[in-house]
Design an enzyme around this catalytic site. Sequence first.
Site, PDB file in Angstrom:
ATOM      1  CG  ASP A  56       4.337 -30.224  -5.967  1.00  0.00           C
ATOM      2  OD1 ASP A  56       3.701 -31.129  -6.319  1.00  0.00           O
ATOM      3  OD2 ASP A  56       3.973 -29.178  -5.619  1.00  0.00           O
TER       4      ASP A  56
HETATM    5  C1  SPV Z   1       0.791 -26.940  -2.801  1.00  0.00           C
HETATM    6  O1  SPV Z   1       0.866 -26.599  -1.823  1.00  0.00           O
HETATM    7  O2  SPV Z   1       1.113 -28.113  -3.190  1.00  0.00           O
HETATM    8  C2  SPV Z   1       0.275 -26.141  -3.801  1.00  0.00           C
HETATM    9  C3  SPV Z   1       0.386 -24.615  -3.836  1.00  0.00           C
HETATM   10  O3  SPV Z   1      -0.528 -26.717  -4.737  1.00  0.00           O
HETATM   11  S1  SPV Z   1       1.715 -24.167  -4.740  1.00  0.00           S
HETATM   12  O4  SPV Z   1       2.918 -24.653  -4.359  1.00  0.00           O
HETATM   13  O5  SPV Z   1       1.696 -22.521  -4.826  1.00  0.00           O
HETATM   14  O6  SPV Z   1       1.466 -24.858  -6.365  1.00  0.00           O
HETATM   15 MG    MG Z   2       0.337 -28.687  -5.043  1.00  0.00          MG
END
Ligand code: SPV
Ligand code: MG
Length: 286
Positions: A56
């Site tokens: 991510d």
């Molecule tokens: C997501 O769920 O992608 C978010 C929340 O942005 S976090 O993982 O806390 O960044």
């Molecule tokens: Mg996110």
Amino acid sequence: MSTEMSTMLRRLIESRSTILAAGAHNGISAKLVERNRFDAIWASSFEISTSFAVPDASILTMSELLETARVMAEVVGIPIIADCDTGFGDAANVYHMAHRYSAAGIAAVCIEDKRFPKTNSFVDGCSELVSPGNFAAKIESAVRGRGDSELLIFARTEALVVGCGLDEALARAHAYADAGADVLLIHSKRRDPEEVLEFGRRWQRRTPLACIPTSYYGITREEIQAAGIQVVIFANHAMRSAVRAMDRTLARIISACSSSEVEGQIASMKELFELQGMDDLVGHFR
Ligand code: SPV
Ligand code: MG
């Protein structure tokens, strides 16, 4: 085209003290969020990245995230809040992003004030913020990009996540509300909710607040309400539970060289046919 779902989300926010959203990463997880009577779906960059088995970290493109959100929008009747990371670039990118998400029937987009390429908020030491002015310009651009649609713009500040403190978080949030954000998302990765609750107590604007209680999961509904936080996003639990469940089932099958032990514990083909809409199809066309 987003107008119907955006209007539904706006009305929910206006009429309820608390809105509950849960993260999803594809059509079926979105359906389960809806079936469990959440008010809205969070099209999470973390969940969707996990579903592609990539970090991510701005690895997926806008097209991939948008297409995934569109798949969800086609199969549910509740609003989708699309996690759009940093807005896929600068103000010009954000303008086109707002236009395209709105055209895809998405109720809301959320952009955060990290620098592109971003890294997930729970990865220590990797995040840097853009200036408040730069991010306010992105919000203004999203407002222009949505045109006549009702698309909601969530502005997320990561000031607490990167350790800038409450004063900086509030100053940024004010600038983003002034730039036209419809909802202000205050994020934190602390184990206790105190800084988020204090932010809520000090927030005097009418712009509604949202939070993501992943790390401070002990927070109560009463604390959330007392701090005036209206939108609560359980961002990643569908994916975390899915990975655990799939892994356990597969491990049991390989070790027994048989699926007989797991058969009674997993969803039946019948249940999945229902979720697919197979009965409708057979009823109408076969
Ligand atoms: C997501 O769920 O992608 C978010 C929340 O942005 S976090 O993982 O806390 O960044
Ligand atoms: Mg996110």
